[in-house]
Design a protein around this motif. Structure first.
Motif, PDB file in Angstrom:
ATOM      1  N   THR A  48     -15.901  -0.801  12.005  1.00  0.00           N
ATOM      2  CA  THR A  48     -15.577  -2.104  11.536  1.00  0.00           C
ATOM      3  C   THR A  48     -15.482  -2.003  10.039  1.00  0.00           C
ATOM      4  OG1 THR A  48     -15.661  -4.626  11.638  1.00  0.00           O
ATOM      5  CG2 THR A  48     -17.762  -3.507  11.234  1.00  0.00           C
ATOM      6  N   TYR A  49     -16.395  -1.333   9.293  1.00  0.00           N
ATOM      7  CA  TYR A  49     -16.415  -1.054   8.004  1.00  0.00           C
ATOM      8  C   TYR A  49     -15.568  -0.213   7.036  1.00  0.00           C
ATOM      9  CZ  TYR A  49     -20.912  -3.308   8.418  1.00  0.00           C
ATOM     10  OH  TYR A  49     -22.040  -4.356   8.593  1.00  0.00           O
ATOM     11  N   PHE A  50     -14.613   0.493   8.316  1.00  0.00           N
ATOM     12  CA  PHE A  50     -13.929   1.686   7.763  1.00  0.00           C
ATOM     13  C   PHE A  50     -12.737   1.014   7.080  1.00  0.00           C
ATOM     14  CE2 PHE A  50     -14.823   4.843  11.372  1.00  0.00           C
ATOM     15  CZ  PHE A  50     -16.028   4.973  10.863  1.00  0.00           C
ATOM     16  N   ARG A  51     -12.157  -0.264   7.250  1.00  0.00           N
ATOM     17  CA  ARG A  51     -11.167  -0.853   6.458  1.00  0.00           C
ATOM     18  C   ARG A  51     -11.594  -0.957   4.895  1.00  0.00           C
ATOM     19  NH1 ARG A  51     -11.350  -6.308   9.615  1.00  0.00           N
ATOM     20  NH2 ARG A  51     -12.570  -5.159  10.872  1.00  0.00           N
ATOM     21  N   PHE A  52     -12.853  -0.842   4.732  1.00  0.00           N
ATOM     22  CA  PHE A  52     -13.184  -0.853   3.185  1.00  0.00           C
ATOM     23  C   PHE A  52     -12.545   0.443   2.373  1.00  0.00           C
ATOM     24  CE2 PHE A  52     -17.311  -3.451   3.685  1.00  0.00           C
ATOM     25  CZ  PHE A  52     -16.723  -4.364   3.988  1.00  0.00           C
ATOM     26  N   LEU A  53     -12.165   1.488   3.039  1.00  0.00           N
ATOM     27  CA  LEU A  53     -11.839   2.792   2.549  1.00  0.00           C
ATOM     28  C   LEU A  53     -10.390   2.860   2.227  1.00  0.00           C
ATOM     29  CD1 LEU A  53     -14.044   5.398   4.639  1.00  0.00           C
ATOM     30  CD2 LEU A  53     -14.259   4.364   2.358  1.00  0.00           C
ATOM     31  N   ILE A  54      -9.682   1.717   2.923  1.00  0.00           N
ATOM     32  CA  ILE A  54      -8.211   1.676   2.765  1.00  0.00           C
ATOM     33  C   ILE A  54      -7.509   1.873   1.377  1.00  0.00           C
ATOM     34  CG2 ILE A  54      -6.071   0.327   3.181  1.00  0.00           C
ATOM     35  CD1 ILE A  54      -7.410  -0.914   5.707  1.00  0.00           C
ATOM     36  N   PRO A  55      -8.159   1.166   0.213  1.00  0.00           N
ATOM     37  CA  PRO A  55      -7.715   1.318  -1.218  1.00  0.00           C
ATOM     38  C   PRO A  55      -7.927   2.788  -1.534  1.00  0.00           C
ATOM     39  CG  PRO A  55      -8.987  -0.705  -0.912  1.00  0.00           C
ATOM     40  CD  PRO A  55      -9.072  -0.115   0.415  1.00  0.00           C
ATOM     41  N   LYS A  63       0.505  -2.206  -1.129  1.00  0.00           N
ATOM     42  CA  LYS A  63       0.123  -3.503  -0.135  1.00  0.00           C
ATOM     43  C   LYS A  63       0.149  -3.187   1.343  1.00  0.00           C
ATOM     44  CE  LYS A  63       3.203  -6.810   0.062  1.00  0.00           C
ATOM     45  NZ  LYS A  63       3.687  -8.015  -0.415  1.00  0.00           N
ATOM     46  N   VAL A  64      -0.694  -3.407   1.995  1.00  0.00           N
ATOM     47  CA  VAL A  64      -0.697  -3.281   3.670  1.00  0.00           C
ATOM     48  C   VAL A  64      -1.053  -4.321   4.435  1.00  0.00           C
ATOM     49  CG1 VAL A  64      -1.457  -0.790   3.097  1.00  0.00           C
ATOM     50  CG2 VAL A  64      -3.208  -2.407   3.632  1.00  0.00           C
ATOM     51  N   LEU A  80       5.938 -11.669   6.838  1.00  0.00           N
ATOM     52  CA  LEU A  80       4.380 -11.753   6.548  1.00  0.00           C
ATOM     53  C   LEU A  80       4.246 -10.623   5.265  1.00  0.00           C
ATOM     54  CD1 LEU A  80       1.333 -12.203   6.788  1.00  0.00           C
ATOM     55  CD2 LEU A  80       1.215 -10.553   8.654  1.00  0.00           C
ATOM     56  N   PHE A  81       4.667  -9.431   5.543  1.00  0.00           N
ATOM     57  CA  PHE A  81       4.651  -8.424   4.404  1.00  0.00           C
ATOM     58  C   PHE A  81       5.111  -8.614   3.154  1.00  0.00           C
ATOM     59  CE2 PHE A  81       5.689  -4.249   2.479  1.00  0.00           C
ATOM     60  CZ  PHE A  81       4.405  -3.677   2.341  1.00  0.00           C
ATOM     61  N   LYS A  82       6.209  -9.586   3.258  1.00  0.00           N
ATOM     62  CA  LYS A  82       6.874  -9.963   1.894  1.00  0.00           C
ATOM     63  C   LYS A  82       6.124 -11.074   1.293  1.00  0.00           C
ATOM     64  CE  LYS A  82      11.418 -10.063   2.433  1.00  0.00           C
ATOM     65  NZ  LYS A  82      12.884 -10.433   2.769  1.00  0.00           N
ATOM     66  N   THR A  83       5.171 -11.626   2.016  1.00  0.00           N
ATOM     67  CA  THR A  83       4.456 -12.955   1.160  1.00  0.00           C
ATOM     68  C   THR A  83       3.776 -12.207  -0.206  1.00  0.00           C
ATOM     69  OG1 THR A  83       3.773 -13.476   3.476  1.00  0.00           O
ATOM     70  CG2 THR A  83       2.513 -14.413   1.641  1.00  0.00           C
ATOM     71  N   ASP A  84       4.171 -13.379  -0.911  1.00  0.00           N
ATOM     72  CA  ASP A  84       3.595 -12.986  -2.597  1.00  0.00           C
ATOM     73  C   ASP A  84       2.170 -12.698  -2.397  1.00  0.00           C
ATOM     74  OD1 ASP A  84       3.595 -12.840  -5.347  1.00  0.00           O
ATOM     75  OD2 ASP A  84       2.968 -15.086  -5.313  1.00  0.00           O
ATOM     76  N   MET A  85       1.561 -11.800  -3.264  1.00  0.00           N
ATOM     77  CA  MET A  85       0.052 -11.406  -3.289  1.00  0.00           C
ATOM     78  C   MET A  85      -0.042 -11.597  -4.881  1.00  0.00           C
ATOM     79  SD  MET A  85      -0.999 -11.139  -0.365  1.00  0.00           S
ATOM     80  CE  MET A  85      -2.710 -10.180  -0.840  1.00  0.00           C
ATOM     81  N   VAL A 127      -6.804  -9.908  10.899  1.00  0.00           N
ATOM     82  CA  VAL A 127      -5.440  -9.671  10.371  1.00  0.00           C
ATOM     83  C   VAL A 127      -5.516 -10.005   8.920  1.00  0.00           C
ATOM     84  CG1 VAL A 127      -2.878 -10.499  10.430  1.00  0.00           C
ATOM     85  CG2 VAL A 127      -4.155 -10.462  12.642  1.00  0.00           C
ATOM     86  N   LEU A 128      -5.213  -9.182   8.133  1.00  0.00           N
ATOM     87  CA  LEU A 128      -5.306  -9.186   6.538  1.00  0.00           C
ATOM     88  C   LEU A 128      -4.067  -8.693   5.993  1.00  0.00           C
ATOM     89  CD1 LEU A 128      -8.962  -8.001   5.895  1.00  0.00           C
ATOM     90  CD2 LEU A 128      -8.383 -10.280   5.749  1.00  0.00           C
ATOM     91  N   LEU A 129      -3.469  -9.374   5.048  1.00  0.00           N
ATOM     92  CA  LEU A 129      -2.491  -8.849   3.994  1.00  0.00           C
ATOM     93  C   LEU A 129      -3.558  -8.376   2.875  1.00  0.00           C
ATOM     94  CD1 LEU A 129       0.331  -8.285   3.840  1.00  0.00           C
ATOM     95  CD2 LEU A 129       0.598 -10.459   2.710  1.00  0.00           C
ATOM     96  N   MET A 130      -3.459  -7.227   2.397  1.00  0.00           N
ATOM     97  CA  MET A 130      -4.312  -6.634   1.280  1.00  0.00           C
ATOM     98  C   MET A 130      -3.426  -6.106   0.280  1.00  0.00           C
ATOM     99  SD  MET A 130      -6.702  -4.124   3.956  1.00  0.00           S
ATOM    100  CE  MET A 130      -7.984  -3.993   2.574  1.00  0.00           C
ATOM    101  N   ASN A 131      -3.893  -6.654  -1.035  1.00  0.00           N
ATOM    102  CA  ASN A 131      -3.304  -6.134  -2.167  1.00  0.00           C
ATOM    103  C   ASN A 131      -4.098  -4.994  -2.766  1.00  0.00           C
ATOM    104  OD1 ASN A 131      -2.395  -5.849  -4.882  1.00  0.00           O
ATOM    105  ND2 ASN A 131      -2.348  -8.116  -5.419  1.00  0.00           N
ATOM    106  N   LEU A 132      -3.706  -3.671  -2.376  1.00  0.00           N
ATOM    107  CA  LEU A 132      -4.393  -2.622  -2.533  1.00  0.00           C
ATOM    108  C   LEU A 132      -4.537  -2.305  -4.307  1.00  0.00           C
ATOM    109  CD1 LEU A 132      -3.748  -0.226   0.216  1.00  0.00           C
ATOM    110  CD2 LEU A 132      -5.142  -1.817   0.161  1.00  0.00           C
ATOM    111  N   ASP A 133      -3.487  -2.779  -4.805  1.00  0.00           N
ATOM    112  CA  ASP A 133      -3.452  -2.289  -6.382  1.00  0.00           C
ATOM    113  C   ASP A 133      -4.395  -3.342  -7.131  1.00  0.00           C
ATOM    114  OD1 ASP A 133      -1.525  -0.590  -6.686  1.00  0.00           O
ATOM    115  OD2 ASP A 133       0.124  -1.748  -7.283  1.00  0.00           O
ATOM    116  N   LEU A 134      -4.688  -4.487  -6.694  1.00  0.00           N
ATOM    117  CA  LEU A 134      -5.570  -5.300  -7.465  1.00  0.00           C
ATOM    118  C   LEU A 134      -7.069  -5.135  -6.984  1.00  0.00           C
ATOM    119  CD1 LEU A 134      -5.350  -7.896  -9.381  1.00  0.00           C
ATOM    120  CD2 LEU A 134      -5.835  -9.514  -7.322  1.00  0.00           C
TER     121      LEU A 134
END
Length: 244
Positions: A48-55, A63-64, A80-85, A127-134
């Protein structure tokens, strides 16, 4: 790397889907040793913690959309993907723990003071929309890795909420319809102003993503809930590839 027989079968099926539906699957090898001390509870493994490695793993991606594996996607996710982050680490659907009576019970947790600021805006991490850059700019993912050995009841979900509460936005509940919700939950959501009546209507009539959090459809029929196990199994049985 030796791939277990069961995993090999799953991989073969995923590659079959890749060819059939013309999309691309990429596998990442995770060093499990990095998660040796991570806290486990309620039969939820360290995965469950593997998502921490996505960035870190997806360095070129800005963004993912992250989805738990116990989800069903019914519709296109482009909107959903186009939602402002802008200015946000995450967007997610508010969790049922935003209800006042449940939060009162959960306040017995020893780390309540760290969660109190999340009241009314705590999100479900399935379900998460993630701003990887930030996330990379603030290096907040490094802090997540340092918190994994804490005995947080909801593990990575608690960590994400308590470390990012001031940079979390929301998406409509139709994007993370929890299967075990029932009429009582829906009434409480509206009463507590967690969701609007229009959003509740969408959950029932137009669910985009159904999330089988809690009891799983391969273990229980989930009777009396918003979405029964049949919703899951119809996809499995429809394509005989998954049925021995």
């Amino acid at each position: 790397i030796t791939v277990p027989a069961g995993q090999k079968k799953v991989n073969e099926y995923l590659f079959y889907l890749e060819q059939r539906y013309n999309f691309h699957i990429k596998f990442y090898i995770i060093e499990k040793a990095r998660f040796e001390s991570a806290f486990e509870t309620r039969n939820i493994s360290v995965a469950t913690y593997f998502r921490f490695l996505i960035p870190e793993l997806m360095k070129e991606t800005k963004k993912v959309i992250y989805l738990d594996t116990d989800t069903i996607t019914n519709k296109d996710l482009l909107d959903l993907f186009k939602t402002d982050m802008k200015g946000l680490f995450f967007r997610g659907v508010k969790n049922s723990f935003n209800l006042s009576d449940i939060w009162a019970k959960e306040s017995k947790r020893t780390y309540w003071s760290r969660l109190e600021k999340c009241y009314g805006k705590y999100i479900n991490a399935g379900v998460l929309l993630m701003n990887l850059d930030l996330i990379r700019e603030y290096r907040i993912d490094k802090e997540w890795m340092l918190l994994m050995d804490n005995e947080f009841c909801y593990q990575d979900q608690d960590i994400i909420n308590m470390t990012c509460s001031d940079k979390i936005g929301f998406i409509p509940p139709k994007y993370n319809c929890i299967a075990y919700w029932n009429d009582n939950f829906l009434l409480a959501f509206e009463k507590e102003k967690v969701f609007t009546s229009e959003e509740m209507k969408e959950v029932i009539t137009n669910p985009v993503i159904i999330h089988f959090a809690g009891k799983k459809p391969w273990h229980s029929f989930l009777s009396g809930t918003l979405f029964s196990a049949a919703e899951w199994w119809k996809y499995v049985v429809d394509d005989g590839s998954l049925v021995d």
